[in-house]
Design a protein around this motif. Structure first.
Motif: not given
Length: 158
Positions: A39-68
């Motif tokens: 809802p805050n426009k952050d996004s995650y692209s990658g793998w999930w396992k039963y509802g949780k982020k798992e494996g390789h992925g990219v999380y982008t913070f919309a407000g700052t443009g920072m990424k994990f």
């Protein structure tokens, strides 16, 4: 959280009203590879396992443009790069989605780096309503010459 995903569900469940993104759902949980927008426009692209982020992925913070960018386990960022919009980044281990342990800062200008260690301290406090809140304080100790590193980063091109 209110999510809005579009998924091809393995078990036939499709909840278009409460979800947004592209990926798979298994037993009403995000599962497999997918792209999700919060809802805050952050996004995650990658793998999930039963509802949780798992494996390789990219999380982008919309407000700052920072990424994990890196490895996730049980919903938490564990190892990889914390990238800033200017290209500077920290690479190392993480705990509670914050740097912990050995790592290295990379500064774009002049390919400058600084190595060191992050320590985490957990601080428990009460807010005005009397609710307990937990904060994580980060302490960075470098074994390099931080002054020299800063001079290199700020040096002007001749």
């Amino acid at each position: 959280f209110f999510f809005f995903f579009f998924f091809q569900a393995e078990d036939g469940i499709r909840d278009v009203e409460r979800s947004r993104g592209l990926g798979d759902v298994y037993k009403r949980q995000v599962h497999g590879e997918g792209v999700f927008t919060y809802p805050n426009k952050d996004s995650y692209s990658g793998w999930w396992k039963y509802g949780k982020k798992e494996g390789h992925g990219v999380y982008t913070f919309a407000g700052t443009g920072m990424k994990f960018v890196g490895s996730w386990s049980n919903g938490s960022f564990m190892r990889g790069k914390w990238i800033f919009p200017n290209g500077m980044y920290f690479e190392g281990d993480f705990e509670k989605n914050k740097p912990k342990g050995r790592g290295r800062w990379y500064f774009v200008k002049r390919d400058n780096t600084v190595e060191g260690d992050y320590a985490q301290s957990v601080i428990e406090e009460e807010n005005a309503e009397g609710d307990k809140i937990t904060k994580v304080k980060l302490d960075w100790k470098t074994d390099g010459d931080i002054v020299k590193a800063a001079e290199n980063v700020n040096a002007e091109e001749i």
